[in-house]
Design an enzyme around this catalytic site. Structure first.
Site, PDB file in Angstrom:
ATOM      1  N   HIS A   1       0.849  -1.190   0.000  1.00 24.54           N
ATOM      2  CA  HIS A   1       0.000   0.000   0.000  1.00 24.54           C
ATOM      3  C   HIS A   1       0.884   1.238   0.000  1.00 24.54           C
ATOM      4  O   HIS A   1       1.942   1.246   0.620  1.00 24.54           O
ATOM      5  CB  HIS A   1      -0.902   0.019   1.249  1.00 24.54           C
ATOM      6  CG  HIS A   1      -2.079   0.922   1.109  1.00 24.54           C
ATOM      7  ND1 HIS A   1      -1.993   2.265   1.367  1.00 24.54           N
ATOM      8  CD2 HIS A   1      -3.339   0.676   0.701  1.00 24.54           C
ATOM      9  CE1 HIS A   1      -3.186   2.819   1.144  1.00 24.54           C
ATOM     10  NE2 HIS A   1      -4.016   1.881   0.736  1.00 24.54           N
TER      11      HIS A   1
ATOM     12  N   ASP B   1      -7.975  -5.369  -0.006  1.00 18.57           N
ATOM     13  CA  ASP B   1      -8.414  -6.247  -1.100  1.00 18.57           C
ATOM     14  C   ASP B   1      -8.047  -7.701  -0.886  1.00 18.57           C
ATOM     15  O   ASP B   1      -8.487  -8.568  -1.644  1.00 18.57           O
ATOM     16  CB  ASP B   1      -7.792  -5.758  -2.422  1.00 18.57           C
ATOM     17  CG  ASP B   1      -8.340  -4.392  -2.785  1.00 18.57           C
ATOM     18  OD1 ASP B   1      -7.558  -3.439  -2.895  1.00 18.57           O
ATOM     19  OD2 ASP B   1      -9.573  -4.279  -2.888  1.00 18.57           O
TER      20      ASP B   1
HETATM   21  C1  SDX Z   1      -6.244   0.052  -2.930  1.00 23.05           C
HETATM   22  O1  SDX Z   1      -4.459   4.579  -2.128  1.00 23.05           O
HETATM   23  C2  SDX Z   1      -5.341   3.946  -1.499  1.00 23.05           C
HETATM   24  O2  SDX Z   1      -5.719   4.283  -0.396  1.00 23.05           O
HETATM   25  C3  SDX Z   1      -5.924   2.752  -2.219  1.00 23.05           C
HETATM   26  C4  SDX Z   1      -6.949   1.940  -1.464  1.00 23.05           C
HETATM   27  C5  SDX Z   1      -8.210   2.728  -1.200  1.00 23.05           C
HETATM   28  O3  SDX Z   1      -8.922   2.359  -0.257  1.00 23.05           O
HETATM   29  O4  SDX Z   1      -8.519   3.636  -2.005  1.00 23.05           O
HETATM   30  O5  SDX Z   1      -6.406   1.527  -0.225  1.00 23.05           O
HETATM   31  C6  SDX Z   1      -7.379   0.702  -2.239  1.00 23.05           C
HETATM   32  O6  SDX Z   1      -5.991   0.359  -4.061  1.00 23.05           O
HETATM   33  C7  SDX Z   1      -5.370  -0.908  -2.149  1.00 23.05           C
HETATM   34  C8  SDX Z   1      -4.144  -1.379  -2.978  1.00 23.05           C
HETATM   35  C9  SDX Z   1      -4.635  -2.493  -3.892  1.00 23.05           C
HETATM   36  N1  SDX Z   1      -3.586  -2.890  -4.836  1.00 23.05           N
HETATM   37  C10 SDX Z   1      -2.984  -4.067  -4.780  1.00 23.05           C
HETATM   38  O7  SDX Z   1      -3.169  -4.891  -3.884  1.00 23.05           O
HETATM   39  C11 SDX Z   1      -2.061  -4.346  -5.957  1.00 23.05           C
HETATM   40  C12 SDX Z   1      -0.724  -4.884  -5.429  1.00 23.05           C
HETATM   41  N2  SDX Z   1      -0.058  -3.795  -4.709  1.00 23.05           N
HETATM   42  C13 SDX Z   1       0.933  -3.036  -5.474  1.00 23.05           C
HETATM   43  O8  SDX Z   1       0.580  -2.792  -6.804  1.00 23.05           O
HETATM   44  C14 SDX Z   1       1.441  -1.830  -4.677  1.00 23.05           C
HETATM   45  O9  SDX Z   1       1.679  -2.272  -3.409  1.00 23.05           O
HETATM   46  C15 SDX Z   1       0.607  -0.571  -4.616  1.00 23.05           C
HETATM   47  C16 SDX Z   1       0.227  -0.071  -5.953  1.00 23.05           C
HETATM   48  C17 SDX Z   1      -0.635  -0.810  -3.816  1.00 23.05           C
HETATM   49  C18 SDX Z   1       1.450   0.487  -3.900  1.00 23.05           C
HETATM   50  O10 SDX Z   1       2.540   0.704  -4.679  1.00 23.05           O
HETATM   51  P1  SDX Z   1       3.630   1.819  -4.302  1.00 23.05           P
HETATM   52  O11 SDX Z   1       3.325   2.523  -3.042  1.00 23.05           O
HETATM   53  O12 SDX Z   1       3.870   2.647  -5.511  1.00 23.05           O
HETATM   54  O13 SDX Z   1       4.863   0.941  -3.945  1.00 23.05           O
HETATM   55  P2  SDX Z   1       5.935   0.494  -4.968  1.00 23.05           P
HETATM   56  O14 SDX Z   1       5.279  -0.020  -6.205  1.00 23.05           O
HETATM   57  O15 SDX Z   1       6.920   1.607  -5.104  1.00 23.05           O
HETATM   58  O16 SDX Z   1       6.571  -0.766  -4.191  1.00 23.05           O
HETATM   59  C19 SDX Z   1       7.699  -0.628  -3.367  1.00 23.05           C
HETATM   60  C20 SDX Z   1       8.426  -1.954  -3.516  1.00 23.05           C
HETATM   61  C21 SDX Z   1       8.797  -2.280  -4.964  1.00 23.05           C
HETATM   62  O17 SDX Z   1       9.913  -3.138  -4.918  1.00 23.05           O
HETATM   63  P3  SDX Z   1      11.407  -2.519  -5.197  1.00 23.05           P
HETATM   64  O18 SDX Z   1      11.334  -1.825  -6.562  1.00 23.05           O
HETATM   65  O19 SDX Z   1      11.627  -1.521  -4.067  1.00 23.05           O
HETATM   66  O20 SDX Z   1      12.313  -3.681  -5.180  1.00 23.05           O
HETATM   67  O21 SDX Z   1       7.546  -3.020  -3.094  1.00 23.05           O
HETATM   68  C22 SDX Z   1       7.305  -3.879  -4.198  1.00 23.05           C
HETATM   69  C23 SDX Z   1       7.628  -3.098  -5.461  1.00 23.05           C
HETATM   70  O22 SDX Z   1       7.989  -3.978  -6.523  1.00 23.05           O
HETATM   71  N3  SDX Z   1       5.875  -4.230  -4.136  1.00 23.05           N
HETATM   72  C24 SDX Z   1       5.379  -5.443  -4.321  1.00 23.05           C
HETATM   73  C25 SDX Z   1       4.003  -5.326  -4.108  1.00 23.05           C
HETATM   74  N4  SDX Z   1       3.694  -4.052  -3.817  1.00 23.05           N
HETATM   75  C26 SDX Z   1       4.863  -3.371  -3.838  1.00 23.05           C
HETATM   76  N5  SDX Z   1       5.986  -6.611  -4.628  1.00 23.05           N
HETATM   77  C27 SDX Z   1       5.164  -7.684  -4.731  1.00 23.05           C
HETATM   78  N6  SDX Z   1       3.818  -7.632  -4.548  1.00 23.05           N
HETATM   79  C28 SDX Z   1       3.217  -6.485  -4.235  1.00 23.05           C
HETATM   80  N7  SDX Z   1       1.882  -6.440  -4.063  1.00 23.05           N
END
Ligand code: SDX
Length: 436
Positions: A313, A371
């Site tokens: 998140h 989720d």
């Molecule tokens: C919702 O914003 C909100 O409040 C949203 C929400 C709401 O109520 O409105 O809470 C609802 O959208 C919840 C989130 C649902 N999405 C998912 O579950 C999809 C999977 N999650 C990721 O796509 C991600 O965690 C995000 C999009 C939710 C957040 O991404 P960020 O903050 O941009 O973090 P990032 O992509 O920069 O990740 C940081 C690191 C990265 O690795 P490195 O490049 O540092 O090596 O964490 C890794 C990412 O690759 N990472 C994950 C991951 N989420 C982040 N790796 C594996 N699986 C994941 N789910």
């Protein structure tokens, strides 16, 4: 917001004149540095793609403490609202800032119930879609189409129009989502029945048929209502920021909410619940719990672009409080249905346990979000996977409209118009065709 005694001073190593930037304090949470004069005084923009360090507005509606894993709607912890209130109380709170007393509760429930029907013409919108159209494609069209029926409440600058548009949207989203579902399975639409609760009315429109009365299961209705509460609002997330930016042009509230529906559809946002359940079913197909290790390996492999859906998140760097409540609800519903051994629930809990002990996730502070469990609960209730995000949109509509109305009521608001760092071609002349 209150001006802090502390100022931020911006200085440049090339001796350009420095400047003081005011700092403002909110009631809780991080202070903000006011950069509104930055471009005027320095000719420079700030740069923050994805807005990781940018406050786009001031708001009094929802507060998240990502480190503590805390979520407050108008100051009330989500755990208390999900336990002691229903979704319409939560709607009243988000819209008006206080929980309703008994009289206000009765009046608000009646007001919403008086607007649950949609114009009969709406069913002809649906006929234009294939029966297997994704419900979010249908909902984007239907919600945008609502603006064609309510010319009496589309002047966003009229507080009365803002209020009636909010009530209409909150009241009609369940009817529209249920219509999208019935259309996809070729069953007749079920009209709302206003002596039922908000969630009960929705469940009946979803699952009743003209051939027999629908006996709502109280545990499932309560679970549905709690799912609505948990999804109602969440600060300036992607879809809420979309609604604010869209509404800042003065467009009508139905069009702005339709933009929010479109943004929520994405798998990184509201589409994650559908993607998460599909991921769990995929692991189940691969062999279930024994295959979790293999799946986690794919997630860690950067070339695979596989993510652990329902994890991570932008704000929560601790356990999403909604995920805890959703896991509880999951357990309640599965037990009530005699499905406590549901393989997907067991798989999800095993996956969560493994991920929370794995350095890759721990070091990145990746925890289950709202989720992760919501898909399992909805599937158990009988909601098809493709409708999960439409349910999220149904619930988030109150948050979107409360945030939109808060922005419009702020005398300081203006049309949003971000700038850019231009890295493209400098000025050049068009060459004649034979010289290209
Ligand atoms: C919702 O914003 C909100 O409040 C949203 C929400 C709401 O109520 O409105 O809470 C609802 O959208 C919840 C989130 C649902 N999405 C998912 O579950 C999809 C999977 N999650 C990721 O796509 C991600 O965690 C995000 C999009 C939710 C957040 O991404 P960020 O903050 O941009 O973090 P990032 O992509 O920069 O990740 C940081 C690191 C990265 O690795 P490195 O490049 O540092 O090596 O964490 C890794 C990412 O690759 N990472 C994950 C991951 N989420 C982040 N790796 C594996 N699986 C994941 N789910």
């Amino acid at each position: 917001m209150n001006a802090s005694d502390v100022k931020a001073t911006l200085s440049f190593s090339d001796g350009s004149p420095s400047m003081d930037l005011p700092i403002y304090k909110g009631s809780i949470g991080p202070d903000v540095i006011d950069i509104r004069k930055l471009y005027g005084q320095t000719g420079k923009f700030t740069y923050d793609p994805g807005f990781l360090s940018t406050a786009s507005c001031q708001s009094a509606i929802t507060y998240i403490d990502g480190d503590k894993g805390e979520l407050l709607y108008r100051g009330y912890p989500i755990e208390q609202l999900a336990t002691n209130c229903d979704f319409l109380d939560t709607c009243y709170l988000l819209l008006y800032g206080e929980l309703p007393n008994e009289q206000q509760q009765r009046d608000f429930h009646k007001l919403v119930n008086n607007h649950t029907m949609v114009n009969e013409q709406m069913q002809f919108f649906l006929r234009g879609f294939r029966r297997d159209a994704h419900p979010m494609a249908v909902m984007t069209g239907l919600v945008g189409g609502l603006s064609a029926f309510y010319h009496d409440s589309t002047d966003i600058n009229n507080p009365k129009h803002r209020e009636i548009a909010a009530i209409r949207l909150i009241a009609k989203m369940p009817t529209l989502v249920a219509m999208a579902y019935k259309y996809s399975i070729g069953q007749p639409y079920i009209y709302p029945k206003n002596n039922l609760s908000y969630a009960g009315n929705f469940m009946r429109m979803m699952f009743a048929t003209p051939c027999e009365e629908y006996e709502p299961n109280d545990v499932l209705v309560r679970a549905m209502d709690r799912i609505f509460i948990l999804h109602a609002d969440h600060e300036q997330n992607a879809s809420t920021s979309t609604v604010r930016l869209c509404g800042s042009s003065g467009t009508n509230p139905f069009a702005a909410i339709a933009a929010g529906v479109a943004c929520l559809w994405g798998p990184s946002h509201g589409g994650a619940n559908e993607a998460c359940l599909n991921m769990l079913e995929e692991i189940q197909q691969m062999g279930g719990v024994e295959k979790i290790g293999e799946f986690i390996k794919q997630v860690k492999d950067k070339t695979s672009s596989v993510k652990l859906m329902g994890f991570g998140h932008r704000v929560y760097k601790n356990y999403d409080p909604r995920a805890k409540l959703m896991r509880e609800t999951c357990h309640e519903v599965l037990t009530a249905l005699g499905l406590e051994n549901d393989p997907l629930f067991k798989l999800a809990m095993a996956l969560e346990k493994i991920a929370l002990e794995d350095e890759y996730f721990v070091s990145r502070k990746l925890y289950p979000n709202v989720d992760f469990y919501s898909g399992i609960v909805q599937r158990a209730i009988g909601i098809p996977v493709s409708l999960f995000t439409a349910i999220f949109a149904l619930a988030r509509t109150v948050g979107w409209i409360a945030q939109l109305n808060e922005m419009i009521a702020d005398p300081e608001y203006k049309i949003g118009r971000p700038r850019q760092l231009f890295v493209g071609a400098e000025r050049r002349d068009v060459p004649p065709l034979d010289k290209r």
